[in-house]
Design a protein around this motif. Structure first.
Motif, mmCIF file in Angstrom:
data_model
loop_
_atom_site.group_PDB
_atom_site.id
_atom_site.type_symbol
_atom_site.label_atom_id
_atom_site.label_comp_id
_atom_site.label_asym_id
_atom_site.label_seq_id
_atom_site.Cartn_x
_atom_site.Cartn_y
_atom_site.Cartn_z
ATOM 1 N N ALA A 263 -50.562 0.123 11.576
ATOM 2 C CA ALA A 263 -50.716 -0.862 12.644
ATOM 3 C C ALA A 263 -50.254 -2.244 12.186
ATOM 4 O O ALA A 263 -49.638 -2.988 12.954
ATOM 5 C CB ALA A 263 -52.173 -0.921 13.094
ATOM 6 N N THR A 264 -50.517 -2.560 10.922
ATOM 7 C CA THR A 264 -50.077 -3.856 10.405
ATOM 8 C C THR A 264 -48.561 -3.920 10.360
ATOM 9 O O THR A 264 -47.950 -4.910 10.762
ATOM 10 C CB THR A 264 -50.618 -4.068 8.982
ATOM 11 O OG1 THR A 264 -51.976 -3.690 8.963
ATOM 12 C CG2 THR A 264 -50.470 -5.487 8.565
ATOM 13 N N MET A 265 -47.967 -2.813 9.894
ATOM 14 C CA MET A 265 -46.511 -2.789 9.831
ATOM 15 C C MET A 265 -45.918 -2.949 11.223
ATOM 16 O O MET A 265 -44.917 -3.633 11.415
ATOM 17 C CB MET A 265 -46.039 -1.480 9.205
ATOM 18 C CG MET A 265 -45.969 -1.578 7.691
ATOM 19 S SD MET A 265 -45.801 0.038 6.901
ATOM 20 C CE MET A 265 -44.516 0.786 7.840
ATOM 21 N N LEU A 266 -46.586 -2.323 12.196
ATOM 22 C CA LEU A 266 -46.094 -2.449 13.566
ATOM 23 C C LEU A 266 -46.092 -3.900 14.007
ATOM 24 O O LEU A 266 -45.116 -4.369 14.594
ATOM 25 C CB LEU A 266 -46.985 -1.633 14.505
ATOM 26 C CG LEU A 266 -46.603 -0.175 14.605
ATOM 27 C CD1 LEU A 266 -47.527 0.532 15.591
ATOM 28 C CD2 LEU A 266 -45.167 -0.046 15.058
ATOM 29 N N SER A 267 -47.182 -4.618 13.715
ATOM 30 C CA SER A 267 -47.189 -5.999 14.209
ATOM 31 C C SER A 267 -46.130 -6.822 13.493
ATOM 32 O O SER A 267 -45.547 -7.720 14.098
ATOM 33 C CB SER A 267 -48.574 -6.627 14.128
ATOM 34 O OG SER A 267 -49.163 -6.364 12.899
ATOM 35 N N VAL A 268 -45.862 -6.473 12.231
ATOM 36 C CA VAL A 268 -44.784 -7.181 11.527
ATOM 37 C C VAL A 268 -43.433 -6.849 12.174
ATOM 38 O O VAL A 268 -42.610 -7.730 12.438
ATOM 39 C CB VAL A 268 -44.776 -6.800 10.036
ATOM 40 C CG1 VAL A 268 -43.525 -7.304 9.362
ATOM 41 C CG2 VAL A 268 -45.998 -7.374 9.361
ATOM 42 N N PHE A 269 -43.226 -5.568 12.459
ATOM 43 C CA PHE A 269 -41.957 -5.165 13.077
ATOM 44 C C PHE A 269 -41.783 -5.834 14.431
ATOM 45 O O PHE A 269 -40.695 -6.285 14.783
ATOM 46 C CB PHE A 269 -41.906 -3.654 13.264
ATOM 47 C CG PHE A 269 -41.545 -2.927 12.009
ATOM 48 C CD1 PHE A 269 -40.551 -3.425 11.175
ATOM 49 C CD2 PHE A 269 -42.194 -1.764 11.637
ATOM 50 C CE1 PHE A 269 -40.219 -2.773 10.008
ATOM 51 C CE2 PHE A 269 -41.869 -1.102 10.470
ATOM 52 C CZ PHE A 269 -40.879 -1.615 9.654
ATOM 53 N N ILE A 270 -42.880 -5.862 15.182
ATOM 54 C CA ILE A 270 -42.767 -6.443 16.513
ATOM 55 C C ILE A 270 -42.497 -7.942 16.399
ATOM 56 O O ILE A 270 -41.698 -8.499 17.147
ATOM 57 C CB ILE A 270 -44.018 -6.128 17.343
ATOM 58 C CG1 ILE A 270 -44.066 -4.610 17.570
ATOM 59 C CG2 ILE A 270 -44.006 -6.858 18.657
ATOM 60 C CD1 ILE A 270 -45.345 -4.114 18.159
ATOM 61 N N GLY A 271 -43.127 -8.577 15.393
ATOM 62 C CA GLY A 271 -42.829 -9.984 15.132
ATOM 63 C C GLY A 271 -41.350 -10.174 14.811
ATOM 64 O O GLY A 271 -40.695 -11.096 15.297
ATOM 65 N N ALA A 272 -40.820 -9.245 14.007
ATOM 66 C CA ALA A 272 -39.394 -9.307 13.684
ATOM 67 C C ALA A 272 -38.569 -9.106 14.949
ATOM 68 O O ALA A 272 -37.533 -9.756 15.137
ATOM 69 C CB ALA A 272 -39.045 -8.241 12.652
ATOM 70 N N GLY A 273 -39.054 -8.228 15.836
ATOM 71 C CA GLY A 273 -38.347 -7.996 17.101
ATOM 72 C C GLY A 273 -38.295 -9.260 17.946
ATOM 73 O O GLY A 273 -37.283 -9.550 18.583
ATOM 74 N N VAL A 274 -39.386 -10.023 17.937
ATOM 75 C CA VAL A 274 -39.397 -11.261 18.726
ATOM 76 C C VAL A 274 -38.331 -12.221 18.192
ATOM 77 O O VAL A 274 -37.580 -12.827 18.960
ATOM 78 C CB VAL A 274 -40.793 -11.930 18.677
ATOM 79 C CG1 VAL A 274 -40.765 -13.249 19.422
ATOM 80 C CG2 VAL A 274 -41.830 -11.011 19.273
ATOM 81 N N THR A 275 -38.258 -12.332 16.869
ATOM 82 C CA THR A 275 -37.251 -13.222 16.284
ATOM 83 C C THR A 275 -35.857 -12.715 16.627
ATOM 84 O O THR A 275 -34.980 -13.500 17.012
ATOM 85 C CB THR A 275 -37.402 -13.269 14.750
ATOM 86 O OG1 THR A 275 -38.773 -13.165 14.440
ATOM 87 C CG2 THR A 275 -36.834 -14.530 14.204
ATOM 88 N N ALA A 276 -35.657 -11.414 16.490
ATOM 89 C CA ALA A 276 -34.349 -10.843 16.817
ATOM 90 C C ALA A 276 -34.006 -11.146 18.264
ATOM 91 O O ALA A 276 -32.892 -11.579 18.590
ATOM 92 C CB ALA A 276 -34.364 -9.334 16.580
ATOM 93 N N ASN A 277 -34.978 -10.942 19.142
ATOM 94 C CA ASN A 277 -34.756 -11.195 20.558
ATOM 95 C C ASN A 277 -34.404 -12.649 20.796
ATOM 96 O O ASN A 277 -33.495 -12.971 21.561
ATOM 97 C CB ASN A 277 -36.031 -10.813 21.325
ATOM 98 C CG ASN A 277 -35.858 -10.917 22.810
ATOM 99 O OD1 ASN A 277 -34.921 -10.358 23.360
ATOM 100 N ND2 ASN A 277 -36.736 -11.641 23.457
ATOM 101 N N SER A 278 -35.107 -13.531 20.094
ATOM 102 C CA SER A 278 -34.866 -14.945 20.363
ATOM 103 C C SER A 278 -33.488 -15.360 19.844
ATOM 104 O O SER A 278 -32.796 -16.151 20.492
ATOM 105 C CB SER A 278 -36.028 -15.763 19.804
ATOM 106 O OG SER A 278 -35.618 -16.689 18.878
#
Ligand SMILES: Nc1ncnc2c1ncn2[C@@H]1O[C@H](COP(=O)(O)OP(=O)(O)OP(=O)(O)O)[C@@H](O)[C@H]1O
Ligand SMILES: [Mg+2]
Lengths: 829, 275
Positions: A263-278
């Motif tokens: 679950a922690t890795m997921l939130s990190v990945f999703i955080g990375a996704g937000v940066t990628a998206n931005s």
């Protein structure tokens, strides 16, 4: 960056909201990693401290079988073994004790000898007063629980300064209580009903019938406990057990750790996704700029650096917030999970941990940004120069669907595995496959939903068409949301399944509806007195004690088989109830919990030797129960008939720790009679509830992490919606030029936001259900089989919240896009 | 000029652009569209050439190919002896930065930068670049001096601090030309530089360009579909359907700056071609 840095900086400044949301996403990612990391570390050191407290300075505990005792010569012999620095015997004796003037009445308590304030090398925690000094034969310290239990009916608990009467070699004798101890301090070997006296008193006043059941060994530095254990068995025979008290390292939240990491890795990945998206959004808005830069001679590396440095700068802003938030989170969780009866450990996050958390969260975000930044750098110059947002039409990379299918299939294959690591890998692969399929799925589902909604919201199909034109951006935005919703749904299903499994455990355990619990082992006469008081219809004694069996100490629950057979309680899985309980009545037989079946290969018909008061006796496993009573160490106890237990283990098995009753009349009368004897009446439903609480408590952190992921993913959604609205400005103006009203245009923009959010969330719910099944399967153990329950409430609440949040977030930019005059909008590119 | 010193200039009259057999096909549409069908051309150093043709005839594509922005499917482009498309993308970028200036029809300027910053961009890119081939860094003061000099030359004095949205369309185009010229390029390429300007401003811009050609021997290629604009050039290439179908040489008087060239001969020729 002398040349291009101002460009990056100005772009950040002109997109403050996006920069802030992105930095926030990075901060949350860092906080999740750091918080979980610090929590686990904190709980570990706490467990370590607790273990150190129970083990004290002992490196090896040597015990003899029940009823027998070490001789003084054996103790001296142990002290002379190679590697042993000190051998400290534990002196123990069961005596009847009561307050001053209670005659020969009283409770059976355990008297324990102190050597220099320690018991078998363990420190004793003193709540008030002090412990008897060396050589003191007149004073004792007593346990807090015992102090309450020894009080005469209607009077207060015993205090420092009171007199305690115990039966000695000379008959009743008076001792002064000079200290009250805490029941958690003296370690596992000591019952809750302890009276502490100095060894001088033990060897003098109490020497008759004194037992030495255990010797604690302090080893020389460098000596290995297993080698010494080998020597002990070599010199004294194999009937003793030599156990390293520190050996059983229990890690708090151990079962949850893999899931927590996931679950922690997921939130990190999703955080990375937000940066990628931005970064992807920035790239989209500045396509023309990229073209101009390239035409003016910027290399693709320079363009890459421009976008990358922007992302790094924004992500860096998230670092201090993430670190602060993570430390706060860790502190909160540690205090939340710390057992209340343990001293709270000092919470001291190490610099290394903080750096690691920052490295993970920030690093992932920067890596995520690299992909779109690299794409920006490699954009063909002419495409960039000719690009116009109004005519943007993205194409899904070829072969994506094949990779997605492969990933889903590989994930599904892993689901069949029994190892939870492989199942976790399967979950990751499956989710990856779903994410890769999003460019196909989201526009299609949005279109379908739009068609269904079109009678209500006529603009929906047009909005869906807009999403179809930019499937890649839509998918990138939806990805985080889908994955986090899937996680939340799967975790909720896990929680629901585990809760119902734990309910059925507790519900089938006890006979009767109320458990009268006692801080000390009570005499059988008290049970008879309670039954005669007319407050209960039925009462059944339960005594839990430990015995060494084949070298390990095993918890045994002595029950009344007849009562259980008649009134229910204990879920017998094989053979039948009648046969199983009859076997317990008739001889040396036990019922074993199913957890032992897988763990140690116990099965019906198996026999094992136990040294008893009557020599070595072979006990037979007469049946299996799905669950048994909890033993102190987190495992489950073997079940034995109480008569059989008394026959073989003598007064160790006498009396009761819990009385299982069916109240006659009101519950309060049971409460009152229990209080008379210093005991507590607890309804079984309360025990069920506290079992549920403990479970949801620990799984709760997972759900919280999943919700954090949803929040992070929403940040990306907001960023995209703002850009979508801006990009649609011209299109909306065109529509208004041909007769759309402003509110129709607004509805169009909002329904696009709602459709995107809904499609992402609903795919997440579906994926979550699929993922929950193998996770439930993997979490099942013998006798603990969580069933799949669709977490409908969570799913519906999540979907509605996400859609409402998306539409709300889109409101402001959509208003701006539709309120600007048609003429201005058309003049914009 | 002390900064951005170009390599020793190719002798006036030698070929600066040598393009041979350029072919470009866009396969997105069906049937595939042949946009350039075997174009070869030469442009001499110091020459002022215009490319004319109907919309969709491939003018922009040709210009971008000559500038190294768009690789052709077949054929070669040599600028000053360098075969553009046999070098790597980053070498080509560097060549563009130092030797070629581009001017587009619209949105030439980076919105978040001031006029002066836009002009300084190629020099800044050169300083920022980590490529070893970038040559010496240019000192900040030299960059400022050079930007001021070019902007003064193009009558942009006083607009240094203005953003692109704070200056007129004609001024924007002159800022774009200043940017294209700031690194003293060998070649100036302009795609419909007057496309969004009114008549007067268009002619001001064109006379500025022709003055540059006359005084600085600045090799210039301009794409346009207006004869009155093309008439400023010394030579006009006429494109149709991906090919150069005709070439017109125009003789100019030893003209003054304000003289507006007469497009009549060019118009007559176009009419004869049926364009
Ligand atoms: N990236 C591309 N993909 C597909 N087709 C393209 C692309 N770029 C240009 N074309 C096509 O190539 C043809 C030539 O385009 P080009 O821009 O060179 O024409 P042009 O002569 O400059 O026209 P205009 O005067 O309108 O600017 C056009 O029909 C255009 O549709
Ligand atoms: Mg063109």
């Amino acid at each position: 960056m002398s040349g291009l840095w101002p460009l990056a900086w100005r772009s950040i400044r002109s997109h403050k909201l996006r920069a802030a949301l992105t930095a926030f996403a990075v901060a949350l990612g860092i906080a999740a990693v750091l918080g979980v990391q610090l929590t686990l570390d904190g709980l570990n050191s706490q467990a370590q401290a607790a273990q150190d407290a129970t083990a004290g300075a002992s490196s090896l505990d040597v015990r003899v079988a029940a009823g027998s005792s070490f001789t003084q010569a054996q103790v001296t012999g142990l002290g002379k073994l190679r590697g042993v620095a000190q051998a400290v015997p534990l002196y123990e004796k069961r005596v009847v004790a009561g307050p001053q003037g209670s005659g020969l009445q009283g409770l059976t308590v355990t008297l324990i000898g102190l050597q220099d304030g320690n018991v078998a090398l363990r420190p004793v925690t003193v709540l008030t007063g002090r412990l008897p000094h060396r050589g003191d034969t007149a004073n004792v310290a007593i346990d807090q629980g015992l102090a309450g239990a020894l009080a005469t009916p209607g009077s207060r608990a015993l205090r420092v300064g009171d007199k305690l009467q115990m039966i000695t070699a000379n008959g009743p004798d008076q001792f002064t209580i000079i200290g009250i101890t805490s029941d958690t301090g003296a370690g596992p070997g000591f019952t809750r009903s302890a009276v502490f006296a100095d060894n001088a008193a033990m060897l003098g006043t109490f020497h008759l019938g004194l037992q030495t059941p255990m010797v604690a060994l302090r080893l020389n530095p460098g000596a290995s406990s297993s080698a010494v254990a080998e020597e002990v068995r070599g010199s004294l025979g194999t009937s003793l057990s030599a156990v390293d008290p520190r050996g059983a390292g229990i890690a708090p939240l151990a079962d949850l750790r893999p899931l927590l990491v996931l679950a922690t890795m997921l939130s990190v990945f999703i955080g990375a996704g937000v940066t990628a998206n931005s970064v992807a959004l920035a790239m989209l808005e500045r396509r023309r700029e990229i073209g101009l830069l390239r035409a003016a001679g910027a290399s693709s590396a320079q363009v890459f650096r421009l976008f990358a440095s922007e992302a790094v700068a924004v992500a860096a802003v998230g670092i201090p917030f993430g670190a602060g938030l993570g430390i706060l989170l860790g502190a909160l969780l540690v205090s939340h999970y710390a057992p209340s009866d343990l001293p709270a450990p000092p919470f001291s996050p190490g610099a290394g941990e903080i750096l690691a958390g920052i490295f993970a969260g920030f690093g992932a975000a920067v890596l995520g940004a690299m992909v779109p930044a690299a794409i920006a750098g490699r954009t063909p110059v002419l495409d960039a120069l000719r690009f116009s947002p109004a005519s943007e039409r993205q194409r899904v990379p070829a072969g994506l669907i094949a990779v997605s299918l492969l990933s889903v299939i590989a994930g599904a294959i892993c689901f069949a595995a029994t190892s939870s690591g492989v199942v976790a890998l399967g979950v990751a692969l499956f989710l990856l496959g779903v994410v890769l399929a999003l460019p196909y799925l989201v526009p299609r589902i949005a279109t379908l939903v739009a068609r269904l909604l079109s009678p209500l919201i006529p603009t929906a199909p047009t909005a869906a068409a807009a999403l179809r034109r930019t499937p890649n951006r839509t998918a990138l935005t939806a990805a985080g949301l889908t994955v986090s919703v899937a996680t939340a749904v799967a975790v909720s299903a896990l929680v629901a399944g585990a809760l119902s499994a734990s309910d059925s455990w507790v519900a089938n355990l006890f006979v009767g509806s109320t458990v009268i619990t006692s801080p000390v082992t009570q005499r059988d006469a008290i049970a008879t007195a309670i039954v005669k008081s007319g407050t209960v219809q039925m009462a059944s004694e339960l005594r839990i004690f430990t015995e060494p069996v084949q070298g390990t100490s095993v918890a045994i629950a002595a029950i009344d088989p007849t009562a259980f057979n008649q009134h229910g309680g204990l879920d017998v899985t094989e053979p039948g109830r009648d046969a199983a309980f009859a076997a317990l009545r008739n001889g040396p037989a036990v019922l074993a919990p199913q957890s032992l079946e897988t763990g140690s290969g116990w099965h019906v018909g198996a026999q094992f030797p136990v040294s008893t008061d009557h020599g070595v006796v072979y006990f037979t496993v007469a049946g299996m129960v799905s669950h048994s009573f909890p033993a102190g160490d987190g495992g489950e106890a073997l079940i034995m008939g109480s008569d059989v237990a008394r026959t073989y283990f003598g007064n160790t098995a006498d009396g009761f720790d819990d009385l299982l009753v069916v109240p006659q009349g009101s519950e309060t009368s049971v409460d009152r009679i229990a209080a008379t004897y210093g005991m507590n009446a607890v309804p079984v439903s309360t025990i069920e509830q506290s079992a549920r609480d403990a479970l949801s408590h620990s799984i709760g952190v997972l759900l919280a992490l999943a919700i954090v992921s949803v929040v992070i993913a929403m940040l990306a959604l907001v960023n995209t919606l703002v850009v979508n609205a801006r990009q649609r400005t011209r299109e909306l103006a065109l529509l208004r030029a041909v007769g759309f009203s402003r509110s129709q245009a607004l509805r169009l923009a909002l329904s696009e936001a709602g459709l995107l959010a809904f499609a992402a969330a609903i795919i997440g719910v579906a994926a979550g259900i699929v993922v929950a099944l193998p996770l439930l399967h993997a979490s099942a153990s013998q006798g603990f089989v969580p069933q799949f329950n669709f977490p409908a409430v969570i799913a519906i609440v999540l979907v509605i919240t996400i859609v409402v949040a998306a539409v709300t977030a889109a409101l402001a930019p959509a208003r701006r896009a539709t309120s600007i005059s048609v003429l201005t909008a058309l003049r914009q590119d | 000029m002390s900064v951005a010193t170009p390599p020793p200039p190719t002798a006036v009259g030698a070929d600066l652009i040598e393009a041979d057999g350029l072919v470009k096909t866009y396969r997105i549409s069906r049937p595939p569209r042949d946009v350039l069908r075997g174009i070869s051309l030469r442009v001499k150093n110091g020459e002022f050439v215009a490319i004319m043709g109907a919309s969709g005839s491939g003018k922009s594509t040709l210009l971008y190919t000559l500038g190294g922005l768009e690789p052709p499917d077949a054929g070669t482009v040599r600028i000053d002896g360098v075969d553009l498309f046999s070098t790597s993308d980053s070498q080509r970028s560097q060549f563009r930065r130092d030797r070629i200036g581009f001017v587009f029809q619209t949105y030439n300027l980076i919105p978040s930068m001031t006029a002066a910053e836009n002009v300084a961009l190629p020099l800044r890119l050169r300083n920022e670049s980590s490529l070893p081939l970038g040559g010496n860094r240019i000192r900040r003061r030299d960059v400022d001096d050079r930007v001021r000099a070019v902007m003064n030359q193009l009558n942009l004095h006083g607009l240094q601090g203005h953003g692109p949205d704070q200056i007129s369309g004609g001024e924007q185009q002159r800022v774009a030309i200043a940017r294209a010229l700031v690194a003293a390029p060998a070649l100036l390429l302009a795609d419909e530089p007057t496309g969004n300007l009114d008549w007067t401003t268009s002619h001001e811009l064109m006379s500025l360009l022709s003055r540059l050609v006359r005084t600085d021997r600045q090799t210039t290629v301009v794409v346009t579909h207006e004869a009155s604009i093309a008439a400023y050039a010394e030579r006009v290439l006429i494109m149709s359907d991906g090919q150069i179908v005709d070439e017109v040489r125009l003789s100019h008087m030893p003209a003054t700056d304000e003289a507006i060239p007469d497009p009549a001969p060019l118009v007559a020729r176009l009419r004869a071609l049926g364009l």
